[in-house]
Enzyme design. Structure first.
Site, PDB file in Angstrom:
ATOM      1  N   HIS A   1      -3.434   0.893  11.437  1.00  0.00           N
ATOM      2  CA  HIS A   1      -4.706   0.273  11.774  1.00  0.00           C
ATOM      3  C   HIS A   1      -5.058   0.628  13.218  1.00  0.00           C
ATOM      4  CE1 HIS A   1      -3.325  -2.924   8.631  1.00  0.00           C
ATOM      5  NE2 HIS A   1      -3.664  -1.794   8.069  1.00  0.00           N
TER       6      HIS A   1
ATOM      7  N   GLU B   1       0.814  -1.216   0.000  1.00  0.00           N
ATOM      8  CA  GLU B   1       0.000   0.000   0.000  1.00  0.00           C
ATOM      9  C   GLU B   1       0.852   1.273   0.000  1.00  0.00           C
ATOM     10  OE1 GLU B   1      -4.165  -0.957   1.861  1.00  0.00           O
ATOM     11  OE2 GLU B   1      -2.627  -1.034   3.437  1.00  0.00           O
TER      12      GLU B   1
ATOM     13  N   HIS C   1       0.512   5.351   7.786  1.00  0.00           N
ATOM     14  CA  HIS C   1      -0.714   4.557   7.601  1.00  0.00           C
ATOM     15  C   HIS C   1      -0.772   3.527   8.718  1.00  0.00           C
ATOM     16  CE1 HIS C   1      -3.842   1.979   6.265  1.00  0.00           C
ATOM     17  NE2 HIS C   1      -3.031   0.980   6.018  1.00  0.00           N
TER      18      HIS C   1
ATOM     19  N   HIS D   1     -10.674  -0.128   7.917  1.00  0.00           N
ATOM     20  CA  HIS D   1      -9.257  -0.348   7.615  1.00  0.00           C
ATOM     21  C   HIS D   1      -8.326   0.351   8.624  1.00  0.00           C
ATOM     22  CE1 HIS D   1      -6.126  -0.582   4.110  1.00  0.00           C
ATOM     23  NE2 HIS D   1      -5.536  -0.541   5.265  1.00  0.00           N
TER      24      HIS D   1
END
Lengths: 270, 270, 270, 270
Positions: free
Chosen positions: D133, D112, D131, D202
């Protein structure tokens, strides 16, 4: 204002049991010397119990665990007033069932030791007693929501979990502590023949036929309280462990040595 | 839009107490030299307080704890701006009650030190002050739900826990920080004669007659907030600690040294 | 009283799959000697799985994980009865699919090993089986709230998560444990062709084509349960992972080796 | 079925900003050699960011953090595909803004990585991208409940937290991963000029003008999500951080170096 739900219904079974206690226990009196040396393995188990209940978050600086003296049912063993995580074999003192230290060794005794003495008086079947502020049981103790088993490792709760209201015995102005035998006796009566009783706004008392069982009961009471609280938050009706299931599990031999082996290792590094 | 529930009712008792403070404190002025050397044991207690509040999760990189100078009530001791987990004796600076460093030693001072100075001015009975972002008190600070004691180790909350709204003193456009004496004074007034006040959307201020007591108050305020939140989630009416019980516990000697002994060990390894 | 929501609808697909299992598995019988030596790397993976599931909080003193024997699909490998955190290569025993140990080596077998044997019989596609008391799945198992994927790392739950009710197979008076093949077979039928089934008031069974995948499924089932519970508590409708998204992810190669590399390191220190 | 609340309103301001990006960035093309050596201190900061976000529970085996190349705004630095807790300086690779590795060194790239490249294209003011979670933001991403600041250390959320719905750009059948530039571009457009955007089911993307600020934003976004969830559970109206307060704090210099100093120490032991 005390909710009716807080009033503990002491079962007549429990009272009868308390009345019919072992004659040797009823004859307890002021201590006149030690009941004798203890197997170091039993003392080590008591040390393990102190430390593991701290490691598992049931004890912070407070909480205590005792064992009945193997040579004299009128005596029990309990650490001096010390954070459970710090307890070693040298900190264990001997008490009579009125919770007088046989030899205080100049140390401060736990204020609420009367919980232990009075439970040992009332319950000849009990060999180990734990008092904790097990965090997730406190919310159950101050609401009308009964603690009930949702998980198979807490089936022992199927007999019900009484909530002891100190005001019933001590009036409205206590400092919330079990500071004397009268309060301890009231708590023991509320416990009746059960393994666990909650103490309103305080914590619980957990008993067992030996130290590992009492620790297991205390640990899974906390686990069950968390699971039940989560289930309630999910909403909808809950399928609790049924009386038949609870009774069946009471009689089933389990892999219980597994847990104690792990806890010993975690507590002692061996 | 500020809810009426957020408006703190500063009691006239607290205001009278603030007005009648010790004359020596009222005479505080710009620092003209240290109030003298400090017992290393007191500095060590301050270091322990910093570290244990980090270990217990009440501090992350932020939060601070101070102690009034034992030789001069117009001075207090506080670490330079540093994450509490990293504080050592060498990081402690001396401040006057207007929160000017006596000797900054080239170090950056904590921005919100005015919390400490203004509370010491207003509360001659206070020797230690903690400001934390104690996680579970923040939700109580932004809702209309009052923090109330549900557990016997947090009975000290029975007198009520005010919520300080910074907009009352600083207007609608503050950056939420207690950056000056005027904001600190407003917070101290909201605290009144209580041990704990919440700061809306921020955290709390906790005070005590000595460092171990203030740390204990801060720790059990967090514990109680968690238990009360769980009790609310269970639903139904809650039996809070009553005023009689709270007042009785205020007067009762406890096993409080146990907690400090454990915390010292955890913080210093000794 | 069992809620209709607790009654597991065993899909005809799953039953057909169970009926059409690999012929070699159907011929399983009493063990007559080991199926042969195992690659130490596979045994090490099994040890890693035990330890990491303990480290991640899915296992306490209980829970177990097995792998099908690579040389004989009628055999599987499982630790003797031991807390998972303590398992080493020397503790692994070999079992036939009726869960008889090939050579018990004088050790106690896991009581609920029938979960493993019966799943291996019913699911030729499965190479690894985990039974855990994964804490946050238990509340879903006792309420009518279905566990559904809310997060992309748990998309494998899109096929549905059955809840097995032990009373369907064992009647109202079981001790909640999967003590024999009949109960294990019932659980395997409830699992059907899914990766995860919950066991009411108990925990779950999780299966995969290899050990790392089964561990990943177990871990993200717990993570997803926590996230779903939080989403429910926030209120309002929830956007679950859709069937299209779940199916797409099932086919997508992922960075899954990353997780196993980390877990190996955490479990073995290498 | 996608709730209207999930549809992100991309502000015209953000689109204008994306259109007017630095000309050098717009000219990004396939990499033709490294943009040059990097200050080891910057690489060390990137390693610290990876590890501390793992230590603080925002990363498990997944999640990634990048920094724009200081010598060339068309390049960024990101670890090869590796659990963040294990990242060292030798694992950092250089990418162009289409997320092609300049020299893959035979290593697998993060799937990603397009999140990073597309955000750097759209946001010349951004130097670091995370990024994660982050566990407690996922529930907000799948319900209609907007994440809003309740605490002063998360005032940066006052500008609003968009929720990116991958179906808007990728259709109903994606595998939920940002596998190409088109999805990354859509996410960057949803982020607009904000510091944080949630990704439905996500996690989130968090950006900042430097690594420590981005890590601080990511950490306090998680903290705030926990506090807001608790406040919602308490019931009643919530006093959020107001726009005036948020804007005032945006402009206020803070003690932010304190946090980075602690995190460096926790991550590197120095």
């Amino acid at each position: 204002m005390i909710s009716l739900l807080r009033v503990v219904a002491v079962s007549t079974v429990a009272l009868a049991l308390a009345a019919g206690i072992d004659q040797r226990i009823a004859e307890a009196q002021a201590p006149t010397g030690s009941a004798g040396p203890i197997d170091p393995a039993l003392i080590e188990d008591l040390v393990v119990a102190n430390r593991v209940l701290a490691q598992e978050g049931l004890f912070d600086a407070y909480g205590h665990v005792s064992v009945r003296h193997p040579a004299n049912p009128n005596r029990y063993l309990l650490s001096r007033s010390l954070a459970p995580a710090l307890v070693t074999a040298g900190d264990i003192l001997e008490y009579d069932l009125d919770s007088n230290p046989v030899d205080p060794k100049g140390e401060r005794s736990v204020l609420e030791r009367f919980i232990h003495g009075e439970v040992y008086k009332a319950r000849p079947d009990v060999t180990a007693v734990i008092h904790s502020h097990s965090p997730t049981v406190v919310p159950f103790s101050v609401t009308g929501v009964p603690l009930r088993p949702v998980m198979h490792n807490a089936t022992f709760l199927w007999v019900g979990v009484p909530v002891w209201e100190i005001r019933e015995a001590g009036g409205p102005g206590t400092d919330m502590l079990v500071r004397n035998g009268a309060l301890g006796k009231s708590l023991a009566a509320a416990l009746g023949d059960k393994p666990v009783a909650l103490m309103r706004g305080h914590g619980n008392v957990v008993v067992g036929p030996d130290i590992p069982t009492a620790v297991r009961y205390a640990y899974y009471t906390e686990v069950n309280a968390r699971l039940q609280a989560m289930a309630i938050a999910l909403g909808g009706p809950i399928t609790y462990i049924s009386p038949e299931e609870g009774a069946a599990r009471d009689k089933s031999p389990g892999d219980f040595a597994r847990a104690w082996e792990l806890w010993r290792k975690n507590a002692l590094g061996k």
